[in-house]
Design a protein around this motif. Structure first.
Motif, PDB file in Angstrom:
ATOM      1  N   ASP A 242       0.835  -1.204   0.000  1.00  0.00           N
ATOM      2  CA  ASP A 242       0.000   0.000   0.000  1.00  0.00           C
ATOM      3  C   ASP A 242       0.874   1.259   0.000  1.00  0.00           C
ATOM      4  OD1 ASP A 242      -2.405  -1.523   0.054  1.00  0.00           O
ATOM      5  OD2 ASP A 242      -2.161  -1.785   2.219  1.00  0.00           O
ATOM      6  N   LYS A 243       1.730   1.362  -1.002  1.00  0.00           N
ATOM      7  CA  LYS A 243       2.698   2.441  -1.139  1.00  0.00           C
ATOM      8  C   LYS A 243       2.023   3.814  -1.031  1.00  0.00           C
ATOM      9  CE  LYS A 243       6.357   3.999  -4.319  1.00  0.00           C
ATOM     10  NZ  LYS A 243       7.030   3.709  -5.616  1.00  0.00           N
ATOM     11  N   TYR A 244       2.701   4.721  -0.325  1.00  0.00           N
ATOM     12  CA  TYR A 244       2.224   6.087  -0.075  1.00  0.00           C
ATOM     13  C   TYR A 244       0.914   6.120   0.708  1.00  0.00           C
ATOM     14  CZ  TYR A 244       5.509   7.316  -3.852  1.00  0.00           C
ATOM     15  OH  TYR A 244       6.631   7.465  -4.649  1.00  0.00           O
ATOM     16  N   GLY A 245       0.520   5.011   1.327  1.00  0.00           N
ATOM     17  CA  GLY A 245      -0.747   4.981   2.039  1.00  0.00           C
ATOM     18  C   GLY A 245      -1.948   4.848   1.126  1.00  0.00           C
ATOM     19  N   ILE A 246      -1.725   4.401  -0.132  1.00  0.00           N
ATOM     20  CA  ILE A 246      -2.810   4.186  -1.089  1.00  0.00           C
ATOM     21  C   ILE A 246      -3.156   2.696  -1.077  1.00  0.00           C
ATOM     22  CG2 ILE A 246      -3.541   4.403  -3.492  1.00  0.00           C
ATOM     23  CD1 ILE A 246      -1.339   6.545  -3.807  1.00  0.00           C
ATOM     24  N   GLU A 247      -4.389   2.379  -0.742  1.00  0.00           N
ATOM     25  CA  GLU A 247      -4.776   0.983  -0.617  1.00  0.00           C
ATOM     26  C   GLU A 247      -4.735   0.286  -1.974  1.00  0.00           C
ATOM     27  OE1 GLU A 247      -8.229  -1.735   1.527  1.00  0.00           O
ATOM     28  OE2 GLU A 247      -8.598   0.404   1.126  1.00  0.00           O
ATOM     29  N   ASN A 248      -4.157  -0.911  -1.989  1.00  0.00           N
ATOM     30  CA  ASN A 248      -4.086  -1.684  -3.222  1.00  0.00           C
ATOM     31  C   ASN A 248      -5.483  -2.105  -3.675  1.00  0.00           C
ATOM     32  OD1 ASN A 248      -2.304  -3.168  -5.168  1.00  0.00           O
ATOM     33  ND2 ASN A 248      -3.426  -4.916  -4.321  1.00  0.00           N
ATOM     34  N   SER A 249      -5.706  -2.094  -5.008  1.00  0.00           N
ATOM     35  CA  SER A 249      -7.003  -2.481  -5.545  1.00  0.00           C
ATOM     36  C   SER A 249      -6.810  -3.042  -6.948  1.00  0.00           C
ATOM     37  CB  SER A 249      -7.953  -1.278  -5.587  1.00  0.00           C
ATOM     38  OG  SER A 249      -7.525  -0.334  -6.552  1.00  0.00           O
ATOM     39  N   HIS A 250      -7.886  -3.570  -7.539  1.00  0.00           N
ATOM     40  CA  HIS A 250      -7.799  -4.088  -8.896  1.00  0.00           C
ATOM     41  C   HIS A 250      -7.600  -2.960  -9.905  1.00  0.00           C
ATOM     42  CE1 HIS A 250     -12.083  -2.982  -8.547  1.00  0.00           C
ATOM     43  NE2 HIS A 250     -12.045  -2.814  -9.860  1.00  0.00           N
ATOM     44  N   ARG A 251      -7.939  -1.729  -9.521  1.00  0.00           N
ATOM     45  CA  ARG A 251      -7.760  -0.584 -10.416  1.00  0.00           C
ATOM     46  C   ARG A 251      -6.342  -0.016 -10.359  1.00  0.00           C
ATOM     47  NH1 ARG A 251     -12.468   3.146  -8.259  1.00  0.00           N
ATOM     48  NH2 ARG A 251     -11.619   2.253  -6.347  1.00  0.00           N
ATOM     49  N   LEU A 252      -5.691  -0.141  -9.211  1.00  0.00           N
ATOM     50  CA  LEU A 252      -4.344   0.405  -9.046  1.00  0.00           C
ATOM     51  C   LEU A 252      -3.529  -0.500  -8.136  1.00  0.00           C
ATOM     52  CD1 LEU A 252      -2.310   2.715  -9.538  1.00  0.00           C
ATOM     53  CD2 LEU A 252      -3.248   3.859  -7.515  1.00  0.00           C
ATOM     54  N   ASP A 253      -2.456  -1.052  -8.684  1.00  0.00           N
ATOM     55  CA  ASP A 253      -1.554  -1.909  -7.905  1.00  0.00           C
ATOM     56  C   ASP A 253      -0.578  -1.020  -7.144  1.00  0.00           C
ATOM     57  OD1 ASP A 253       0.065  -3.828  -6.824  1.00  0.00           O
ATOM     58  OD2 ASP A 253       0.846  -4.578  -8.726  1.00  0.00           O
ATOM     59  N   THR A 254      -0.704  -0.982  -5.834  1.00  0.00           N
ATOM     60  CA  THR A 254       0.170  -0.142  -5.008  1.00  0.00           C
ATOM     61  C   THR A 254       1.120  -0.964  -4.154  1.00  0.00           C
ATOM     62  OG1 THR A 254      -1.435  -0.014  -3.187  1.00  0.00           O
ATOM     63  CG2 THR A 254      -1.595   1.647  -4.936  1.00  0.00           C
ATOM     64  N   ASN A 255       1.239  -2.262  -4.448  1.00  0.00           N
ATOM     65  CA  ASN A 255       2.184  -3.117  -3.723  1.00  0.00           C
ATOM     66  C   ASN A 255       3.481  -3.210  -4.523  1.00  0.00           C
ATOM     67  OD1 ASN A 255       0.356  -3.576  -1.680  1.00  0.00           O
ATOM     68  ND2 ASN A 255      -0.383  -5.507  -2.551  1.00  0.00           N
ATOM     69  N   GLN A 256       4.551  -2.680  -3.972  1.00  0.00           N
ATOM     70  CA  GLN A 256       5.855  -2.634  -4.649  1.00  0.00           C
ATOM     71  C   GLN A 256       6.751  -3.750  -4.136  1.00  0.00           C
ATOM     72  OE1 GLN A 256       7.827   1.233  -5.558  1.00  0.00           O
ATOM     73  NE2 GLN A 256       9.305   0.595  -4.022  1.00  0.00           N
ATOM     74  N   ASN A 257       7.391  -4.464  -5.072  1.00  0.00           N
ATOM     75  CA  ASN A 257       8.289  -5.552  -4.711  1.00  0.00           C
ATOM     76  C   ASN A 257       9.405  -5.574  -5.749  1.00  0.00           C
ATOM     77  OD1 ASN A 257       9.509  -7.849  -3.784  1.00  0.00           O
ATOM     78  ND2 ASN A 257       7.788  -9.217  -4.179  1.00  0.00           N
ATOM     79  N   THR A 258      10.544  -4.943  -5.432  1.00  0.00           N
ATOM     80  CA  THR A 258      11.591  -4.783  -6.436  1.00  0.00           C
ATOM     81  C   THR A 258      12.962  -4.681  -5.772  1.00  0.00           C
ATOM     82  OG1 THR A 258      12.281  -3.458  -8.347  1.00  0.00           O
ATOM     83  CG2 THR A 258      11.420  -2.262  -6.459  1.00  0.00           C
ATOM     84  N   ALA A 259      13.986  -4.862  -6.573  1.00  0.00           N
ATOM     85  CA  ALA A 259      15.364  -4.710  -6.114  1.00  0.00           C
ATOM     86  C   ALA A 259      16.128  -3.847  -7.106  1.00  0.00           C
ATOM     87  CB  ALA A 259      16.051  -6.063  -5.960  1.00  0.00           C
ATOM     88  N   SER A 260      17.079  -3.055  -6.596  1.00  0.00           N
ATOM     89  CA  SER A 260      17.883  -2.166  -7.432  1.00  0.00           C
ATOM     90  C   SER A 260      19.358  -2.492  -7.256  1.00  0.00           C
ATOM     91  CB  SER A 260      17.644  -0.700  -7.039  1.00  0.00           C
ATOM     92  OG  SER A 260      16.291  -0.328  -7.205  1.00  0.00           O
ATOM     93  N   ALA A 261      20.107  -2.442  -8.368  1.00  0.00           N
ATOM     94  CA  ALA A 261      21.557  -2.556  -8.272  1.00  0.00           C
ATOM     95  C   ALA A 261      22.122  -1.324  -7.579  1.00  0.00           C
ATOM     96  CB  ALA A 261      22.162  -2.696  -9.670  1.00  0.00           C
ATOM     97  N   LEU A 262      23.189  -1.504  -6.815  1.00  0.00           N
ATOM     98  CA  LEU A 262      23.696  -0.453  -5.928  1.00  0.00           C
ATOM     99  C   LEU A 262      25.197  -0.329  -5.997  1.00  0.00           C
ATOM    100  CD1 LEU A 262      22.747  -0.005  -2.163  1.00  0.00           C
ATOM    101  CD2 LEU A 262      25.109  -0.489  -2.792  1.00  0.00           C
ATOM    102  N   ILE A 263      25.670   0.917  -6.024  1.00  0.00           N
ATOM    103  CA  ILE A 263      27.079   1.255  -5.797  1.00  0.00           C
ATOM    104  C   ILE A 263      27.092   2.386  -4.760  1.00  0.00           C
ATOM    105  CG2 ILE A 263      29.243   2.094  -6.779  1.00  0.00           C
ATOM    106  CD1 ILE A 263      28.281   1.106  -9.495  1.00  0.00           C
ATOM    107  N   LYS A 264      27.882   2.210  -3.702  1.00  0.00           N
ATOM    108  CA  LYS A 264      27.894   3.197  -2.612  1.00  0.00           C
ATOM    109  C   LYS A 264      29.317   3.564  -2.238  1.00  0.00           C
ATOM    110  CE  LYS A 264      25.401   4.135   1.676  1.00  0.00           C
ATOM    111  NZ  LYS A 264      24.346   3.601   2.567  1.00  0.00           N
ATOM    112  N   VAL A 265      29.590   4.862  -2.147  1.00  0.00           N
ATOM    113  CA  VAL A 265      30.920   5.360  -1.822  1.00  0.00           C
ATOM    114  C   VAL A 265      30.810   6.236  -0.577  1.00  0.00           C
ATOM    115  CG1 VAL A 265      32.887   6.722  -2.587  1.00  0.00           C
ATOM    116  CG2 VAL A 265      31.609   5.329  -4.244  1.00  0.00           C
ATOM    117  N   HIS A 266      31.601   5.937   0.434  1.00  0.00           N
ATOM    118  CA  HIS A 266      31.673   6.758   1.656  1.00  0.00           C
ATOM    119  C   HIS A 266      32.868   7.701   1.568  1.00  0.00           C
ATOM    120  CE1 HIS A 266      28.711   4.812   4.443  1.00  0.00           C
ATOM    121  NE2 HIS A 266      28.836   3.837   3.541  1.00  0.00           N
ATOM    122  N   PHE A 267      32.681   8.883   2.146  1.00  0.00           N
ATOM    123  CA  PHE A 267      33.772   9.870   2.153  1.00  0.00           C
ATOM    124  C   PHE A 267      33.710  10.720   3.413  1.00  0.00           C
ATOM    125  CE2 PHE A 267      30.146  11.495  -0.158  1.00  0.00           C
ATOM    126  CZ  PHE A 267      29.954  12.771   0.349  1.00  0.00           C
TER     127      PHE A 267
END
Length: 261
Positions: free
Chosen positions: A236-261
């Motif tokens: 229910d992303k952003y507090g929007i309830e999932n429904s058949h009209r709008l899928d608000t359930n997010q399930n994903t992964a992102s590639a990452l590169i992280k640099v500390h300084f």
């Protein structure tokens, strides 16, 4: 608490942090830049690239965390925000144990704090959060915090007066001549709010990063260069309830590169 009082509170936190950094009250700080690339995001355009600046510090009477995302939508602009947008949060905490020079330790609790967060971004997205925070001693973890927030939205949109539970954590696993670092947070808004503008629905966001310390493996320095993934599950992303009209359930992964300084 109205916005003016929130502004005074957060400004005080910023001033205190600035004074700490300038004097001997400052203990440590870390800054980083992260690049993310992922697909299958909900509500917003599916393909996104994100550049994130993060800052964390600890001073004599508390700690601070800040991040700013610059998000680029690939191939399709967002109908409300265009080809790119931004979002950020500032989260200062004040330690009652350190302010009053008392050990507030019992069971797994190491300290009790006043936790605050200011959320901001494009459009109608500002929110102010405040509540009790706890530092916990959890075996094996680098750190484990647990904050309870009461949310207050800026303006007339729904979402005011609901409670959010936010644990954050860090855990290291030795791997060859380097380490795998698993860290992140969970935002769990536990109830709903409704007004003339609509309904803000309870939602759950689980957002860990799983990162290999490549810098240590290449003998370039510990905790300097990481590669891995960031996982995002948001019901229910952003507090929007999932429904058949709008899928608000997010399930994903992102590639990452992280640099500390």
């Amino acid at each position: 608490m109205n916005c003016k009082h929130w502004g005074v509170t957060l400004a005080g936190g910023l001033l205190a942090a600035g004074q700490a950094m300038a004097g001997d009250l400052f203990l440590w700080q870390t800054n980083s830049l992260t690049y993310l690339y992922g697909k299958n995001f909900a509500i917003n355009p599916s393909i996104q690239q994100t550049m994130t600046f993060e800052h964390a510090d600890k001073w004599k009477y508390g700690d601070n965390f800040l991040f700013v995302d610059r998000i680029f939508y690939n191939g399709k602009a967002d109908p409300n925000k265009g080809p790119h947008t931004y979002y950020g949060e500032f989260s200062p905490r004040l330690s009652f144990g350190k302010i009053f020079d008392q050990k507030l330790e019992f069971g797994p609790i190491k300290d009790v704090l006043l936790a605050m967060t200011y959320e901001y971004g494009e459009g109608d997205s500002e929110a102010y959060l405040i509540g009790p925070g706890f530092d916990l001693a959890v075996p094996g973890f680098n750190y484990f915090t647990l904050n309870f927030y009461r949310r207050h939205t800026e303006g007339p949109r729904p979402g005011t007066g609901v409670w959010q539970i936010t644990p954050s954590f860090s855990y290291s696993i030795p791997m060859g001549r380097s380490n795998l670092l698993i860290d992140g947070y969970i935002d769990w808004v536990v109830d709903n709010d409704q007004n003339s503008r609509g309904t803000y629905h309870a939602n759950l966001h689980i957002n860990p990063q799983i990162k290999y310390d490549l810098g240590k493996a290449l003998r370039l320095g510990d905790k300097q260069l990481y590669v891995g993934i960031e996982y995002s599950y948001w019901k229910d992303k952003y507090g929007i309830e999932n429904s058949h009209r709008l899928d608000t359930n997010q399930n994903t992964a992102s590639a990452l590169i992280k640099v500390h300084f």
